[in-house]
Design a protein around this motif. Structure first.
Motif, PDB file in Angstrom:
ATOM      1  N   ARG A 410       0.821  -1.215   0.000  1.00 50.02           N
ATOM      2  CA  ARG A 410       0.000   0.000   0.000  1.00 50.02           C
ATOM      3  C   ARG A 410       0.852   1.259   0.000  1.00 50.02           C
ATOM      4  NH1 ARG A 410      -4.596   0.232   4.470  1.00 50.02           N
ATOM      5  NH2 ARG A 410      -5.380  -1.463   3.142  1.00 50.02           N
ATOM      6  N   VAL A 411       1.843   1.313   0.891  1.00 56.16           N
ATOM      7  CA  VAL A 411       2.688   2.514   0.990  1.00 56.16           C
ATOM      8  C   VAL A 411       3.526   2.690  -0.264  1.00 56.16           C
ATOM      9  CG1 VAL A 411       4.596   3.561   2.254  1.00 56.16           C
ATOM     10  CG2 VAL A 411       2.723   2.497   3.506  1.00 56.16           C
ATOM     11  N   THR A 412       4.057   1.574  -0.789  1.00 56.02           N
ATOM     12  CA  THR A 412       4.842   1.662  -2.023  1.00 56.02           C
ATOM     13  C   THR A 412       4.002   2.199  -3.168  1.00 56.02           C
ATOM     14  OG1 THR A 412       6.224  -0.205  -1.348  1.00 56.02           O
ATOM     15  CG2 THR A 412       6.220   0.358  -3.689  1.00 56.02           C
ATOM     16  N   ALA A 413       2.771   1.706  -3.276  1.00 57.26           N
ATOM     17  CA  ALA A 413       1.894   2.138  -4.368  1.00 57.26           C
ATOM     18  C   ALA A 413       1.574   3.626  -4.281  1.00 57.26           C
ATOM     19  CB  ALA A 413       0.610   1.312  -4.349  1.00 57.26           C
ATOM     20  N   VAL A 414       1.193   4.098  -3.091  1.00 59.76           N
ATOM     21  CA  VAL A 414       0.818   5.507  -2.981  1.00 59.76           C
ATOM     22  C   VAL A 414       2.033   6.416  -3.136  1.00 59.76           C
ATOM     23  CG1 VAL A 414       1.067   5.804  -0.466  1.00 59.76           C
ATOM     24  CG2 VAL A 414      -0.687   7.085  -1.703  1.00 59.76           C
ATOM     25  N   THR A 415       3.196   5.959  -2.684  1.00 53.67           N
ATOM     26  CA  THR A 415       4.412   6.770  -2.817  1.00 53.67           C
ATOM     27  C   THR A 415       4.803   6.937  -4.286  1.00 53.67           C
ATOM     28  OG1 THR A 415       5.203   5.996  -0.656  1.00 53.67           O
ATOM     29  CG2 THR A 415       6.828   6.971  -2.139  1.00 53.67           C
ATOM     30  N   MET A 416       4.604   5.876  -5.058  1.00 55.74           N
ATOM     31  CA  MET A 416       4.962   5.924  -6.473  1.00 55.74           C
ATOM     32  C   MET A 416       3.913   6.673  -7.301  1.00 55.74           C
ATOM     33  SD  MET A 416       6.371   2.028  -7.029  1.00 55.74           S
ATOM     34  CE  MET A 416       6.550   2.288  -8.794  1.00 55.74           C
ATOM     35  N   LEU A 417       2.644   6.532  -6.936  1.00 59.79           N
ATOM     36  CA  LEU A 417       1.580   7.054  -7.781  1.00 59.79           C
ATOM     37  C   LEU A 417       1.171   8.492  -7.453  1.00 59.79           C
ATOM     38  CD1 LEU A 417      -0.735   3.889  -7.881  1.00 59.79           C
ATOM     39  CD2 LEU A 417       0.757   4.733  -9.702  1.00 59.79           C
ATOM     40  N   PHE A 418       1.319   8.907  -6.207  1.00 59.16           N
ATOM     41  CA  PHE A 418       0.811  10.229  -5.812  1.00 59.16           C
ATOM     42  C   PHE A 418       1.481  11.377  -6.569  1.00 59.16           C
ATOM     43  CE2 PHE A 418       0.040  13.911  -3.112  1.00 59.16           C
ATOM     44  CZ  PHE A 418      -1.316  13.775  -2.829  1.00 59.16           C
ATOM     45  N   PRO A 419       2.803  11.345  -6.757  1.00 61.51           N
ATOM     46  CA  PRO A 419       3.408  12.445  -7.529  1.00 61.51           C
ATOM     47  C   PRO A 419       2.857  12.557  -8.937  1.00 61.51           C
ATOM     48  CG  PRO A 419       5.093  11.220  -6.336  1.00 61.51           C
ATOM     49  CD  PRO A 419       3.829  10.424  -6.231  1.00 61.51           C
ATOM     50  N   ALA A 420       2.455  11.410  -9.524  1.00 60.64           N
ATOM     51  CA  ALA A 420       1.936  11.436 -10.890  1.00 60.64           C
ATOM     52  C   ALA A 420       0.488  11.914 -10.936  1.00 60.64           C
ATOM     53  CB  ALA A 420       2.057  10.043 -11.514  1.00 60.64           C
ATOM     54  N   PHE A 421      -0.346  11.397 -10.032  1.00 56.15           N
ATOM     55  CA  PHE A 421      -1.769  11.746 -10.039  1.00 56.15           C
ATOM     56  C   PHE A 421      -2.074  13.010  -9.235  1.00 56.15           C
ATOM     57  CE2 PHE A 421      -1.892   7.226 -11.062  1.00 56.15           C
ATOM     58  CZ  PHE A 421      -2.877   7.166 -12.034  1.00 56.15           C
ATOM     59  N   HIS A 422      -1.424  13.135  -8.085  1.00 56.62           N
ATOM     60  CA  HIS A 422      -1.698  14.203  -7.112  1.00 56.62           C
ATOM     61  C   HIS A 422      -3.201  14.363  -6.907  1.00 56.62           C
ATOM     62  CE1 HIS A 422      -0.158  17.331  -4.507  1.00 56.62           C
ATOM     63  NE2 HIS A 422      -1.151  18.125  -4.892  1.00 56.62           N
ATOM     64  N   SER A 423      -3.847  13.221  -6.688  1.00 54.31           N
ATOM     65  CA  SER A 423      -5.294  13.205  -6.473  1.00 54.31           C
ATOM     66  C   SER A 423      -5.644  11.954  -5.677  1.00 54.31           C
ATOM     67  CB  SER A 423      -6.043  13.202  -7.807  1.00 54.31           C
ATOM     68  OG  SER A 423      -5.881  11.951  -8.455  1.00 54.31           O
ATOM     69  N   THR A 424      -6.924  11.829  -5.367  1.00 53.51           N
ATOM     70  CA  THR A 424      -7.361  10.664  -4.605  1.00 53.51           C
ATOM     71  C   THR A 424      -7.250   9.362  -5.401  1.00 53.51           C
ATOM     72  OG1 THR A 424      -9.630  11.169  -5.306  1.00 53.51           O
ATOM     73  CG2 THR A 424      -8.944  11.949  -3.126  1.00 53.51           C
ATOM     74  N   MET A 425      -7.066   9.430  -6.710  1.00 53.06           N
ATOM     75  CA  MET A 425      -6.932   8.218  -7.506  1.00 53.06           C
ATOM     76  C   MET A 425      -5.730   7.390  -7.052  1.00 53.06           C
ATOM     77  SD  MET A 425      -8.144   6.213  -9.701  1.00 53.06           S
ATOM     78  CE  MET A 425      -9.485   7.247 -10.301  1.00 53.06           C
ATOM     79  N   ALA A 426      -4.665   8.050  -6.671  1.00 55.19           N
ATOM     80  CA  ALA A 426      -3.496   7.318  -6.163  1.00 55.19           C
ATOM     81  C   ALA A 426      -3.847   6.563  -4.882  1.00 55.19           C
ATOM     82  CB  ALA A 426      -2.343   8.287  -5.907  1.00 55.19           C
ATOM     83  N   ILE A 427      -4.694   7.163  -4.037  1.00 58.78           N
ATOM     84  CA  ILE A 427      -5.137   6.511  -2.805  1.00 58.78           C
ATOM     85  C   ILE A 427      -5.976   5.281  -3.134  1.00 58.78           C
ATOM     86  CG2 ILE A 427      -6.352   6.841  -0.625  1.00 58.78           C
ATOM     87  CD1 ILE A 427      -3.941   8.680  -0.942  1.00 58.78           C
ATOM     88  N   TYR A 428      -6.893   5.424  -4.078  1.00 61.96           N
ATOM     89  CA  TYR A 428      -7.758   4.304  -4.444  1.00 61.96           C
ATOM     90  C   TYR A 428      -6.944   3.108  -4.940  1.00 61.96           C
ATOM     91  CZ  TYR A 428     -11.184   8.163  -4.681  1.00 61.96           C
ATOM     92  OH  TYR A 428     -11.966   9.258  -4.404  1.00 61.96           O
ATOM     93  N   ILE A 429      -6.023   3.360  -5.856  1.00 62.22           N
ATOM     94  CA  ILE A 429      -5.234   2.268  -6.432  1.00 62.22           C
ATOM     95  C   ILE A 429      -4.401   1.575  -5.359  1.00 62.22           C
ATOM     96  CG2 ILE A 429      -3.403   1.700  -8.085  1.00 62.22           C
ATOM     97  CD1 ILE A 429      -4.425   4.008  -9.825  1.00 62.22           C
ATOM     98  N   ALA A 430      -3.860   2.355  -4.428  1.00 59.27           N
ATOM     99  CA  ALA A 430      -3.061   1.764  -3.349  1.00 59.27           C
ATOM    100  C   ALA A 430      -3.901   0.818  -2.500  1.00 59.27           C
ATOM    101  CB  ALA A 430      -2.459   2.869  -2.482  1.00 59.27           C
ATOM    102  N   TYR A 431      -5.140   1.211  -2.203  1.00 56.95           N
ATOM    103  CA  TYR A 431      -6.024   0.340  -1.434  1.00 56.95           C
ATOM    104  C   TYR A 431      -6.406  -0.909  -2.228  1.00 56.95           C
ATOM    105  CZ  TYR A 431      -6.794   3.246   2.695  1.00 56.95           C
ATOM    106  OH  TYR A 431      -6.626   3.929   3.883  1.00 56.95           O
ATOM    107  N   TYR A 432      -6.725  -0.734  -3.521  1.00 57.80           N
ATOM    108  CA  TYR A 432      -7.072  -1.902  -4.337  1.00 57.80           C
ATOM    109  C   TYR A 432      -5.951  -2.937  -4.316  1.00 57.80           C
ATOM    110  CZ  TYR A 432     -10.498   1.307  -6.502  1.00 57.80           C
ATOM    111  OH  TYR A 432     -11.510   2.205  -6.743  1.00 57.80           O
ATOM    112  N   ALA A 433      -4.731  -2.470  -4.545  1.00 57.80           N
ATOM    113  CA  ALA A 433      -3.583  -3.380  -4.625  1.00 57.80           C
ATOM    114  C   ALA A 433      -3.397  -4.140  -3.317  1.00 57.80           C
ATOM    115  CB  ALA A 433      -2.320  -2.594  -4.969  1.00 57.80           C
ATOM    116  N   SER A 434      -3.544  -3.459  -2.186  1.00 56.23           N
ATOM    117  CA  SER A 434      -3.321  -4.105  -0.894  1.00 56.23           C
ATOM    118  C   SER A 434      -4.447  -5.070  -0.554  1.00 56.23           C
ATOM    119  CB  SER A 434      -3.182  -3.047   0.204  1.00 56.23           C
ATOM    120  OG  SER A 434      -4.360  -2.271   0.335  1.00 56.23           O
ATOM    121  N   TRP A 435      -5.687  -4.707  -0.842  1.00 50.44           N
ATOM    122  CA  TRP A 435      -6.816  -5.566  -0.499  1.00 50.44           C
ATOM    123  C   TRP A 435      -6.802  -6.880  -1.279  1.00 50.44           C
ATOM    124  CZ3 TRP A 435     -10.993  -1.168  -0.955  1.00 50.44           C
ATOM    125  CH2 TRP A 435     -10.935  -0.372   0.198  1.00 50.44           C
TER     126      TRP A 435
END
Length: 462
Positions: A410-435
């Motif tokens: 989860r942390v790896t996903a949001v750390t990698m994706l947030f700079p690119a999206f800078h939106s809640t979409m990065a949060i969503y994808i991080a949760y999907y991957a972990s769940w």
């Protein structure tokens, strides 16, 4: 001698679905009451203070930090429940009494340490979470007052685990109902009449938790099990027994505590990224956390039922019942979670208006709900398997998987994706991957390891 004779439930014989439903329903109602008064608390904060979501954000921003502090203890509480449920299933009454005494002393000691740590570090944590200036002081005040209630809250949680380990889920429900009423009344007095703001909300929670602690300790003290003759827990042979119980609780509880700690830490990381999106995002995420709390009610209730059911049947060597219990609980938990998720998604807008009428908060919360809630069925599956592993005395297996998926992935996903999206979409994808990764790994562990272990033990028993 019967233990808590009027409320206990021995799950080692009789109808499995009936036992699970009878045990889970009081838990479900209790969790509903608890979530309801937290919801009312947030509504009163939003309506009585009426500052455009600032107070809601201040109360909600520290949720992940509070969850980390409480989660650190809940592992030990679960560990104590495992020890007690297995002793109860095996009919060892003196061990049950001794374990209860050790567990409550451990709860009080750990609660004091957590209180000191929480008060001392809350400002530092809020800074790490990128808390905005407009809510920082209010959030700090709320967290410090709330932390003063850790001792009654954690002792109550341990007492509840004791009762639930013995199959008694009705007494905690009664205590929680009383606590909820007191909390709501105090909220209205402190925030509505006295205008004490978020500090009043925290104080109302602390006082109501003190009442719940007194009630659960009184119930345990008056029970039959505490009248069983036994050794003094801090003297002679009793000290040796106490040491063994303490180490066993720690052995079972520490992996779960580490799991809870790392999950809360990962949630804090994600909360920090949400905070970077501004006060509206913080308030929306806080409201969503209250909504999804209702969806997760059956998840936590059926997970606890799975742990107690497994622990009692494993202690009594009724191993064949464990597989059937898992199937029943999974069907009930996933089914209710899916239904509640769909209801909350469809009714999200009117629900959000109860908290705050700001159009920006309403729209952002709706977006979060549509992207998050439909996938909560994965959490139902995850909690069933971890509950089963805990009941078998194998908490480390589930904990390692949870830590890897819910923290590392989860942390790896949001750390990698947030700079690119800078939106809640990065949060969503991080949760999907972990769940999804966690759900599939736990299912594989059960099929390849746990089911084989139980089959081998059944062969040896026969």
């Amino acid at each position: 001698m019967k233990l808590f004779s009027q409320n206990n439930q021995l799950m080692t014989e009789g109808s499995i679905p009936r036992h699970l439903i009878r045990f889970a329903i009081p838990l479900l109602i209790g969790n509903f009451l608890q979530q309801s008064y937290q919801l009312v608390d947030m509504i009163i904060v939003g309506r009585c203070i009426g500052d455009g979501g600032i107070s809601i954000a201040a109360v909600g921003v520290g949720t992940s930090f509070l969850g980390m502090m409480i989660g650190l203890f809940m592992g030990l509480s679960t560990g104590a429940g495992i020890v007690i449920s297995r002793a109860y299933g095996a009919g060892r009454t003196k061990r049950v009494k001794h374990s209860i005494q050790v567990a409550l002393l451990l709860a009080a000691a750990v609660a004091v340490l957590i209180t000191v740590a929480a008060i001392g570090s809350c400002n530092w944590i809020l800074t790490l979470l990128h808390t905005t200036e407009d809510i920082f002081d209010l959030a700090s005040l709320y967290l410090k007052i709330y932390a003063l209630g850790f001792v009654p809250q954690l002792v109550y949680n341990m007492g509840t685990s004791v009762l639930q380990a013995l199959g008694n889920s009705t007494s905690p429900l009664t205590f929680l109902a009383v606590t909820c009423v007191i909390n709501v009344i105090l909220d209205l007095v402190f925030m509505g009449a006295l205008h004490l703001g978020v500090g009043g909300a925290a104080a109302a929670t602390v006082l109501s938790q003190c009442v719940s602690m007194v009630l659960v300790l009184r119930k345990i003290r008056q029970s039959d099990v505490m009248k069983v003759p036994g050794e003094r827990i801090l003297g002679g042979r009793g000290l040796t027994e106490s040491r063994w119980i303490l180490l066993t609780i720690i052995r079972y509880g520490v992996p779960i505590a580490i799991q809870q700690l790392t999950m809360s830490f990962s949630n804090m990381i994600l909360q920090g990224h949400i905070n970077l999106l501004g006060t509206t995002a913080i308030a929306s995420w806080s409201i969503l956390s209250k909504i999804d709390g209702f969806i997760l009610l059956p998840v936590s209730s059926f997970s606890m039922a799975m742990t107690t059911f497994t622990g009692q049947n494993y202690g009594a060597r009724q191993l064949s019942r464990i597989h059937e219990g898992k199937r029943c609980v999974t069907f009930m938990s996933v089914g209710t979670t899916v239904v509640l998720s769909m209801i909350c998604v469809l009714l999200c807008e009117p629900i959000v208006h109860i908290f705050d009428g700001s159009s920006s908060i309403v729209e952002m919360t709706k977006d979060m709900a549509w992207h998050m809630l439909p996938f909560y069925f994965t959490l139902a599956v995850i909690r069933i398997y971890t509950g089963l592993f805990n009941g078998l005395g194998r908490p480390l297996m589930g904990s390692v998987t949870m830590i890897f998926c819910m923290c590392v992935i989860r942390v790896t996903a949001v750390t990698m994706l947030f700079p690119a999206f800078h939106s809640t979409m990065a949060i969503y994808i991080a949760y999907y991957a972990s769940w999804f990764s966690c759900m599939f790994l736990l299912m594989a562990e059960y099929r390849l390891i746990i089911r084989k272990q139980i089959s081998e033990e059944m062969t040896l028993k026969s």
